[in-house]
Enzyme design. Sequence first.
Site, short mmCIF file in Angstrom:
data_model
loop_
_atom_site.label_atom_id
_atom_site.label_comp_id
_atom_site.label_asym_id
_atom_site.label_seq_id
_atom_site.Cartn_x
_atom_site.Cartn_y
_atom_site.Cartn_z
N HIS A 177 40.95 13.77 79.21
CA HIS A 177 42.20 14.65 79.79
C HIS A 177 42.86 13.67 80.89
CE1 HIS A 177 38.86 15.84 82.06
NE2 HIS A 177 39.53 16.06 82.88
N CYS A 185 39.86 6.73 80.64
CA CYS A 185 39.67 8.12 81.20
C CYS A 185 40.79 8.12 82.50
CB CYS A 185 38.26 8.32 81.73
SG CYS A 185 37.42 7.21 82.77
N ILE A 205 36.54 4.18 84.80
CA ILE A 205 35.08 3.95 85.37
C ILE A 205 34.13 4.66 84.46
CG2 ILE A 205 33.54 3.83 86.98
CD1 ILE A 205 36.05 3.57 88.99
N HIS A 228 35.12 -14.87 77.50
CA HIS A 228 33.72 -15.17 78.06
C HIS A 228 32.68 -14.19 77.47
CE1 HIS A 228 34.82 -18.23 81.27
NE2 HIS A 228 35.43 -18.52 80.11
N ARG A 271 27.30 -22.20 76.19
CA ARG A 271 26.78 -21.46 77.61
C ARG A 271 27.15 -20.04 77.67
NH1 ARG A 271 31.46 -22.54 81.83
NH2 ARG A 271 32.97 -23.51 80.27
C1 RB5 Z 1 38.20 13.35 85.08
O1 RB5 Z 1 38.69 14.16 86.15
C2 RB5 Z 1 37.67 12.25 85.37
O2 RB5 Z 1 36.56 12.24 86.50
C3 RB5 Z 1 37.58 11.04 84.63
O3 RB5 Z 1 38.55 10.91 83.85
C4 RB5 Z 1 37.16 9.78 84.98
O4 RB5 Z 1 38.26 9.30 86.12
C5 RB5 Z 1 35.78 9.54 85.38
O5 RB5 Z 1 35.19 8.26 85.72
#
Ligand code: RB5
Length: 148
Positions: free
Chosen positions: A10, A66, A70, A99, A134
Amino acid sequence: MSKVIVANDHGAVELSASIVDYLKSLGYEVDWLGTKTEDSVDYPDVAKLACKKFLQGGYEFGVLCCGTGIGISISANKIKGIRCALPQNCYAARMTKEHNHANFIAFGGRIDYPEDPLKMLKAYIDQEPSTEPRHLNRITKMMALEND
Ligand code: RB5
């Protein structure tokens, strides 16, 4: 026609919709597995769904989004066979294809990128993966970490 997967939580609905439209404009067939509303979903579930489908074969690459990019990229990289990059800019997007042979690229819908994420995506798409020994050796070593 090349097929790609796009999936998101979301935190990146708008960005993912623009990525889907952009990929279609480039001629890709897009399987959009992400949520289309602001209702909360869990990014590990989204990553798992997209990566398992990708591993069934037939896809050129996948895009995961997201809020930051991350959580969904960390989740994707827990799945055997996935190399998901979270590039900072066009240079990194290009280099991760060359790479690292990244098979997924991630973006954050709440991140203020220094360059347009669509340009970053195009840089990734246009780059050929390196066949230099490599780099191939490093990728082999990287993937062997899955079994350590
Ligand atoms: C959702 O609120 C948020 O935590 C997710 O989208 C993301 O940023 C997590 O790494």
